[in-house]
Design a protein around this motif. Structure first.
Motif, short mmCIF file in Angstrom:
data_model
loop_
_atom_site.label_atom_id
_atom_site.label_comp_id
_atom_site.label_asym_id
_atom_site.label_seq_id
_atom_site.Cartn_x
_atom_site.Cartn_y
_atom_site.Cartn_z
N PRO A 148 -8.29 7.13 4.15
CA PRO A 148 -7.56 8.03 3.26
C PRO A 148 -6.90 7.34 2.06
N CYS A 149 -6.94 8.03 0.92
CA CYS A 149 -6.18 7.63 -0.26
C CYS A 149 -5.40 8.86 -0.71
N PRO A 150 -4.29 9.14 0.00
CA PRO A 150 -3.56 10.38 -0.28
C PRO A 150 -3.14 10.49 -1.74
N VAL A 151 -2.79 9.38 -2.34
CA VAL A 151 -2.24 9.41 -3.69
C VAL A 151 -3.26 10.00 -4.68
N TYR A 152 -4.47 9.45 -4.67
CA TYR A 152 -5.44 9.92 -5.66
C TYR A 152 -6.29 11.08 -5.16
N TRP A 153 -6.13 11.43 -3.91
CA TRP A 153 -6.73 12.69 -3.45
C TRP A 153 -5.73 13.83 -3.73
N GLY A 198 -9.63 -4.36 -6.24
CA GLY A 198 -9.50 -3.08 -5.55
C GLY A 198 -8.10 -3.10 -4.99
N CYS A 199 -7.66 -2.00 -4.39
CA CYS A 199 -6.29 -1.97 -3.88
C CYS A 199 -6.03 -3.09 -2.89
N SER A 200 -7.08 -3.57 -2.23
CA SER A 200 -6.88 -4.60 -1.20
C SER A 200 -7.09 -6.01 -1.72
N ASN A 259 -14.52 3.13 2.56
CA ASN A 259 -14.94 4.27 1.74
C ASN A 259 -13.80 5.27 1.65
N ASN A 260 -13.11 5.27 0.49
CA ASN A 260 -12.07 6.27 0.27
C ASN A 260 -12.46 7.22 -0.86
N ALA A 261 -13.73 7.21 -1.21
CA ALA A 261 -14.30 8.17 -2.15
C ALA A 261 -13.60 8.17 -3.51
N TYR A 283 0.83 -1.21 0.00
CA TYR A 283 0.00 0.00 0.00
C TYR A 283 0.86 1.26 0.00
N CYS A 284 0.29 2.35 -0.54
CA CYS A 284 1.02 3.61 -0.60
C CYS A 284 1.18 4.19 0.82
N PRO A 285 2.17 5.04 1.00
CA PRO A 285 2.31 5.69 2.31
C PRO A 285 1.04 6.48 2.65
N GLY A 286 0.57 6.32 3.88
CA GLY A 286 -0.61 7.09 4.32
C GLY A 286 -1.93 6.45 3.95
N CYS A 287 -1.90 5.28 3.31
CA CYS A 287 -3.13 4.59 2.91
C CYS A 287 -3.85 4.03 4.13
N GLY A 288 -5.16 4.01 4.07
CA GLY A 288 -5.93 3.49 5.20
C GLY A 288 -6.04 1.97 5.25
S1 SF4 Z 1 -4.06 4.07 -4.36
FE1 SF4 Z 1 -5.04 4.87 -2.53
S2 SF4 Z 1 -6.25 3.18 -1.70
FE2 SF4 Z 1 -4.78 2.33 -3.16
S3 SF4 Z 1 -2.99 1.75 -1.94
FE3 SF4 Z 1 -2.62 3.80 -2.70
S4 SF4 Z 1 -3.39 5.14 -1.08
FE4 SF4 Z 1 -4.24 3.12 -0.72
#
Ligand code: SF4
Ligand SMILES: Cc1ncc(C[n+]2csc(CCOP(=O)(O)OP(=O)(O)O)c2C)c(N)n1
Ligand SMILES: [Mg+2]
Lengths: 380, 258
Positions: free
Chosen positions: B212-217, B51-53, B121-123, B18-23
């Motif tokens: 949170p999804c910091p990357v795509y937010w 999905g990411c998970s 829910n990361n919108a 997962y990306c840094p800061g991902c929930g």
């Molecule tokens: S894209 Fe967003 S939801 Fe997916 S791993 Fe990265 S931060 Fe998490």
């Protein structure tokens, strides 16, 4: 009805499929109503609670196939059924079943298409059933019964094959076979090949965890998996081809047909007997794996093949692929719910043997054999 | 020396994708802790759809099943009907649950299917590079709403807890967030309650987790936590929407604060 073996029951093909599944140890059925398979889902709704099983009317065929997927992943014998539009909706799930190597029995009671089509018999889902239907390189094992009795027999085998090869198995019937009532006798000991499913999801208590998946994101892994799948399919092709031959010895022309069409072809052969016309029939019982070898063998002797289908010509492609140019392959098909009559088939045979129309045949009226099953009286 | 704190047994020690800061990582850890605490590792079966998970099985040492996009509630139903005494949960994103899988989640809830749903829910659609989700906020920019979500074109955000609260079959519905330590511990409580609902055979439970999804937010991890607190909770108020123990039932969608 109470399940009791060794006794003749008068059942529709759809009911025979449902009852045979229960006798084969299936206790989880998921479905969604669609004609012409409603007798199957209705029968399951009565019988599953009686045997302590699960009957659930899903919210869609998509949900139904995935509920079946879940049951299969959990290690149970599961079945779902549908027709045309519903089977189309299930295709993603069937691909996932194949990709996750899960055993599942799917009954397609074919109806006319494309689109909403109609509810009369058809064989136009052959490509979808046999060539994959969903995405990716996979095969269903496809069984093609030609009577209610054979539906019952093949449903037992379908569960065994699904378990043995960890693969979806499709029973490819049609509206005629599904809705016609015929006497059925259930084989005595159907549950012969229940396998131990060590891979199933049961909770990891006391063992290493199990994962059911079809995702191989690491480079190279997916190709390795596909190679293994293809090896499995080759083994199925080696071991599981089934067909019936009628009158092929010395036949000038060989009809190739499955299911309802095969029965009409048999009738055509009966009608031609004593006329001097030598007509044989090869009836594939497994549509995949396809009986290529027997066709090749017959191609050495016969003058021609004639494939008869309720479609615009789908199985005929596999017959051509099997015999290549060793022997001419003709086709006679009816579409959109049209059912060929034995008379039409005989006309086509005459036309193949003598295209100039030099061969005339007095086709005798068919002796009435209503009790024996399928009888098409609509002679044009 | 006595260990006061250690990683949960159910959590597999492996580098995270997962990306840094991902929930997702936080939610996985909470799940692992709860499975340990409830002593249900040996009988839990988890489902992770695309999905990411989708690789959640890399982190949780339990029997797991991959699921096609949107179909976990149907698959979970099939598993649960075979093993009614096992604990079955789904772990779904907003695209998965509230777009393509809307029919499956509504019907699983209406059947009071005895499963637990963890709804992240990361919108946004994380896995496919940040497209519009059914839960994307109005005016929120995504790759497919480059000018921001305009309700006239793309409709309004869907509130799943409020929607499912109208169904008799839903027994426990809560919305929590991962935006602060306090919220994380409330999320854990809610998840635990969800599992308890299932263990006691009380029917369908769903915990919606604002994540949170910091990357795509297109924010820093810290900014994304602020975004949840200041923006997301405006559209998605936190609280318990249904609780079989307290007979909190809010068909109109009014949350009761936890
Ligand atoms: S894209 Fe967003 S939801 Fe997916 S791993 Fe990265 S931060 Fe998490
Ligand atoms: C039938 C199908 N359609 C589309 C996809 C592509 N896809 C994979 S994940 C995904 C969306 C994931 O978003 P979400 O469920 O919110 O999970 P997140 O990645 O945000 O955690 C999509 C559209 C797919 N795998 N299958
Ligand atoms: Mg998402």
């Amino acid at each position: 009805m109470k399940s009791s073996n060794n006794k003749k029951h008068l059942l529709t093909g759809n009911e025979a499929a449902a009852e045979a599944a229960i006798l084969a140890g299936c206790r989880h059925y998921y479905g969604y109503p669609i004609t012409p398979q409603n007798e199957l889902i209705n029968h399951m709704s009565i019988r599953m609670p009686q045997v302590g099983g699960t009957f659930l009317q899903a919210e869609s065929e998509i949900a139904a196939i995935y509920m079946a997927y879940g049951g299969a992943a959990a290690g149970a014998r599961v079945m779902t059924s549908s027709s045309g539009p519903g089977i189309s909706l299930m295709q993603e799930g069937i691909s996932y079943l194949a990709g996750s190597e899960l055993p599942c029995v799917i009954v397609n009671v074919q109806r006319g298409g494309p689109g909403l089509g109609d509810i009369s018999p058809s064989q136009a889902d052959y490509f979808q059933a046999v060539k994959g239907g969903g995405h990716g390189d996979y095969h269903n094992i496809v069984l093609a019964p030609a009577s209610a009795q054979e539906i019952a027999d093949l449903v037992y085998d379908a569960f065994d094959l699904a378990d043995r090869y960890r693969n979806p198995v499709m029973i490819l019937g049609d509206a005629q076979l599904g809705q016609m009532m015929e006497p059925v006798e259930f084989r005595k000991t159907p549950r012969t090949h229940q396998t131990v499913k060590r891979w199933a999801l049961t909770g990891a208590e006391g063992r290493a965890r199990n994962i059911v998946k079809s995702f191989y994101p690491v480079k190279g892994e997916l190709e390795t998996f596909n190679i293994r799948l293809q090896r499995k399919y080759r083994a199925v092709e080696q071991e599981e081809v089934r067909y019936e031959e009628v009158n092929t010895q010395g036949a000038e022309i060989i009809l190739v047909a499955y299911g309802t069409c095969a029965r009409i072809c048999k009738e055509a052969i009966r009608r031609a007997s004593g006329t001097g016309l030598q007509i044989g029939l090869l009836r594939p019982i497994t549509l995949w794996p396809f009986p290529k070898e027997p066709l090749r063998r017959l191609a050495k002797k016969a003058r021609a093949f004639c494939v008869v289908e309720m479609s615009a010509g789908q199985m005929v492609e596999d017959v051509r692929l099997a015999v290549l140019d060793r022997c001419p392959v003709h086709f006679y098909g009816r579409m959109g719910g049209g059912v060929p009559s034995s008379r039409e088939i005989l006309k086509k045979v005459l036309n193949i043997l003598a295209p100039e129309g030099t061969l005339e045949l007095e086709i005798p009226e068919i002796p009435t054999e209503l009790g024996k099953g399928l009888y098409f009286s609509t002679i044009p | 020396m006595q260990a006061l704190y250690s990683a949960p047994e159910t959590l597999i020690r492996t580098p995270s994708h997962y990306c840094p800061g991902c929930g997702h990582g936080i939610a996985h850890r909470l799940l692992a802790e709860i499975i340990d605490e409830l002593g249900i590792r040996g009988k839990t079966i988890g489902l992770a759809p695309v999905g990411c998970s989708v690789l959640a099985y890399n982190y949780l040492d339990i029997d797991m099943c991959e699921a096609a996009h949107g179909r976990p509630p149907a698959i979970a139903t099939g598993i649960k009907r075979v093993h009614p005494d096992n604990i079955v949960f789904t772990y779904q994103g907003d695209g998965d649950l509230a777009a393509i899988g809307m029919a499956e989640i509504v019907h699983a809830a209406s059947r009071a299917e005895n499963i637990t749903v963890i709804f992240i829910n990361n919108a946004i659609y994380g896995m496919t590079n940040g497209q519009l989700a059914p839960t994307t906020l109005l005016n929120q920019r995504t790759t497919t709403t480059p000018e921001g979500r305009d309700p006239l074109t793309h409709g309004y955000p869907i509130r799943i807890c409020e929607l499912l609260a109208t169904l008799e079959g839903a027994s426990f519905l809560a919305r929590t967030s991962l935006s602060s330590p306090k919220d994380v511990s409330q999320t854990k409580e809610a998840l635990k309650k969800g599992f308890k609902t299932q263990i006691e055979k009380k029917g369908f439970s769903l915990i919606e987790v604002l994540s949170p999804c910091p990357v795509y937010w297109r924010m820093s991890p810290v900014e994304s936590l602020k975004f949840i607190e200041e923006k997301m909770t405006q559209t998605f108020p936190l609280g318990v929407f249904k609780d079989w123990e307290k007979t909190v039932s809010a068909p109109g969608g009014q949350a009761t604060k936890v």
